[in-house]
Enzyme design. Structure first.
Site, short mmCIF file in Angstrom:
data_model
loop_
_atom_site.label_atom_id
_atom_site.label_comp_id
_atom_site.label_asym_id
_atom_site.label_seq_id
_atom_site.Cartn_x
_atom_site.Cartn_y
_atom_site.Cartn_z
N GLU A 155 48.24 29.74 27.35
CA GLU A 155 48.95 31.02 27.26
C GLU A 155 50.44 30.91 27.60
O GLU A 155 50.93 31.57 28.50
CB GLU A 155 48.25 32.06 28.15
CG GLU A 155 46.78 32.24 27.78
CD GLU A 155 46.01 33.18 28.68
OE1 GLU A 155 44.78 33.30 28.48
OE2 GLU A 155 46.63 33.79 29.58
N GLU A 259 37.29 31.12 23.17
CA GLU A 259 36.90 32.17 24.13
C GLU A 259 36.46 33.44 23.39
O GLU A 259 36.88 34.54 23.71
CB GLU A 259 38.08 32.49 25.07
CG GLU A 259 38.67 31.29 25.80
CD GLU A 259 39.74 31.63 26.81
OE1 GLU A 259 40.43 30.70 27.25
OE2 GLU A 259 39.86 32.82 27.17
N ASP A 261 35.03 36.74 21.93
CA ASP A 261 34.34 38.00 22.14
C ASP A 261 35.03 39.03 21.25
O ASP A 261 36.19 38.86 20.88
CB ASP A 261 34.28 38.43 23.62
CG ASP A 261 35.62 38.34 24.35
OD1 ASP A 261 35.62 38.05 25.56
OD2 ASP A 261 36.68 38.55 23.71
O1 G3I Z 1 34.16 34.27 43.00
C1 G3I Z 1 35.00 35.19 43.65
C2 G3I Z 1 34.22 36.02 44.62
O2 G3I Z 1 33.73 35.17 45.64
C3 G3I Z 1 35.13 37.06 45.21
O3 G3I Z 1 34.37 37.92 46.05
C4 G3I Z 1 35.73 37.89 44.06
C5 G3I Z 1 36.66 38.95 44.57
O4 G3I Z 1 37.96 38.48 44.64
O5 G3I Z 1 36.49 37.02 43.16
C6 G3I Z 1 35.62 36.09 42.56
O6 G3I Z 1 36.38 35.28 41.76
C7 G3I Z 1 36.85 35.93 40.57
C8 G3I Z 1 36.27 35.16 39.37
O7 G3I Z 1 36.84 35.67 38.15
C9 G3I Z 1 34.77 35.32 39.30
O8 G3I Z 1 34.43 36.61 39.04
C10 G3I Z 1 38.36 35.79 40.57
O9 G3I Z 1 38.87 36.59 41.62
C11 G3I Z 1 38.90 36.27 39.23
O10 G3I Z 1 40.29 35.95 39.16
C12 G3I Z 1 38.23 35.46 38.09
O11 G3I Z 1 38.69 36.06 36.91
C13 G3I Z 1 38.68 35.14 35.79
C14 G3I Z 1 40.05 35.28 35.12
O12 G3I Z 1 40.05 34.49 33.89
C15 G3I Z 1 41.15 34.74 36.00
O13 G3I Z 1 40.90 33.39 36.29
C16 G3I Z 1 37.58 35.61 34.85
O14 G3I Z 1 36.31 35.33 35.45
C17 G3I Z 1 37.68 34.85 33.53
O15 G3I Z 1 36.77 35.41 32.59
C18 G3I Z 1 39.10 34.97 32.97
O16 G3I Z 1 39.15 34.15 31.81
C19 G3I Z 1 40.40 34.12 31.12
C20 G3I Z 1 40.63 32.68 30.66
O17 G3I Z 1 40.63 31.82 31.76
C21 G3I Z 1 41.91 32.58 29.87
N1 G3I Z 1 41.95 33.54 28.78
C22 G3I Z 1 41.64 34.93 29.11
C23 G3I Z 1 40.32 35.00 29.88
C24 G3I Z 1 39.99 36.45 30.22
O18 G3I Z 1 40.93 36.98 31.10
#
Ligand code: G3I
Length: 371
Positions: A155, A259, A261
């Site tokens: 990105e 990715e 959806d």
């Molecule tokens: O696992 C922790 C949990 O222990 C904690 O209680 C909770 C509250 O803060 O956070 C949890 O981690 C989160 C994780 O997702 C699992 O749910 C992170 O904060 C959160 O930042 C993370 O979000 C991910 C996001 O990227 C940022 O990294 C999403 O799962 C993931 O689907 C999303 O994926 C991105 C790709 O990497 C890049 N392209 C877009 C895509 C969608 O945004």
């Protein structure tokens, strides 16, 4: 064997039985094996510590062959403090994949999001170059020879085609990109190295900027192997995807849908789900028709657990399984298309293709999938 897996097998044998009595020879097959039967490498999805033991486990193992870690391989998880590396979760994901005969697409090394503050605060060029190299060497080195690919940079562009603001671009300009690719290549010469981006699904300044950047990198002999088009789509704005995949493939690099959806503007209605069926088939056909497209990865299994739910609440139902892990029409459309070897316009309301019991080509001269 998990409960969901036994339920899925039960449904499979019931489907097979149902069709067998009707004189059809129906072969239950995973999306991954059917994608391979169509000359591609894989049909993939995401995995991480939240889903490895969860109720999607059966579908993940049963349908997909390639997996992208959803969050545990990102910078803020692997190196939250300078020089302190945490690989517990990322190792667990790697071991899950290897234990289940699956492959991994590493995601992601250099990205403007999930960057710890200590990285974001760097202003010195030499310091940042050293930090980038050190992070990549540690992360890529740990899984050397064990991953299929890495999303090296993720990105980097704004929608208008300019470079996105990040500590990497602020301090190093565009040079952070060749630095990251060259370092990753040295750290694991066998991994396919991707630049990954979203909204490359229609003509415009962003995909133009991506193509121009790739041409510049190729001219500098930067070791880039492929372009990942994330393909986070909005239902109703899907039709240009095949054409843009062809443009990305014109670079001579591998491409992949990384990715996938297709979110639906709420309220989600049967008519909109019907449209989504055709759109999932269109994207799948778009990849099947481009030899350079190596595979498709979904960004989730059930609508219930999709990132869309929290990030884009005005939209819903983006995936191929509903909140109760029931296959949606979108699944049937993709399954049907892959069974037909990508032929036939099962765009609107795909039904599973079956071949008569006699061998060789099916009723309509369709290739019988050797699964
Ligand atoms: O696992 C922790 C949990 O222990 C904690 O209680 C909770 C509250 O803060 O956070 C949890 O981690 C989160 C994780 O997702 C699992 O749910 C992170 O904060 C959160 O930042 C993370 O979000 C991910 C996001 O990227 C940022 O990294 C999403 O799962 C993931 O689907 C999303 O994926 C991105 C790709 O990497 C890049 N392209 C877009 C895509 C969608 O945004």
């Amino acid at each position: 064997m998990t409960r969901t897996l036994s339920f899925i097998n039960l449904r499979r044998s019931f489907t097979t039985l149902l069709l067998a009595t009707a004189g059809y020879h129906y072969v239950e097959a995973s999306l991954n094996s059917m994608m391979q039967a169509n000359g591609k490498l894989y049909f993939g999805n995401i995995i991480d510590t939240n889903t490895m033991q969860g109720n999607e486990d059966g579908v993940l193992k049963g349908e997909f062959g390639m997996f992208t870690p959803e969050y545990s391989w990102k910078w803020n998880r692997i190196q939250p403090e300078k020089g302190k590396f945490h690989f517990n979760d990322s190792d667990a994901v790697m071991e899950w994949a290897e234990a289940n005969g699956k492959q991994i697409r590493g995601h992601t090394l250099v990205w403007h999001q999930n960057i710890p503050d200590w990285v974001d605060a760097i202003t010195d060029k030499e310091d940042l170059m050293k930090v980038i190299k050190d992070h990549i060497n540690k992360a890529v080195g740990r899984y050397k020879g064990r991953v299929y690919a890495w999303d090296v940079v993720n990105e980097v562009f704004n929608e208008d085609g300019t470079f996105r603001d990040s500590v990497f671009y602020r301090v190093l300009g565009e040079d952070f990109i060749p630095l990251a690719f060259r370092t990753a290549r040295e750290a694991d010469p066998n991994a396919k190295l991707y630049i990954n981006e979203y909204n490359l699904d229609y003509a415009g300044p962003k995909i133009d900027a991506m193509l121009n950047l790739v041409h510049r990198l190729q001219a500098q002999n930067v070791p880039i192997d492929a372009i990942g088009s994330q393909t986070h789509l909005t239902s109703g704005r899907v039709n240009e995807v095949p054409a843009q995949l062809k443009r990305l493939a014109s670079t001579g690099l591998d491409i992949a849908v990384t990715e996938l959806d297709i979110r639906i503007k709420r309220p989600v209605t049967p008519a909109k789900l019907q449209q989504q069926k055709g759109e999932y088939a269109l994207v799948t056909k778009g990849c099947l028709e481009v030899p350079a497209c190596v595979g498709i990865s979904m960004w989730g299994v059930s609508d219930q657990n999709s990132w869309v739910k929290e990030a884009l609440p005005a939209f819903g139902a983006p995936l191929m399984w509903d909140g109760n892990l029931r296959r949606k029409g979108a699944y049937g459309a993709v399954d049907g298309l892959l069974r037909k070897g990508g032929e036939g316009s099962e765009m609107a309301g795909a039904k599973v293709s079956v071949t008569r019991r006699h061998g060789g080509r099916g009723r309509h001269g369709k290739r019988r999938l050797s699964l």
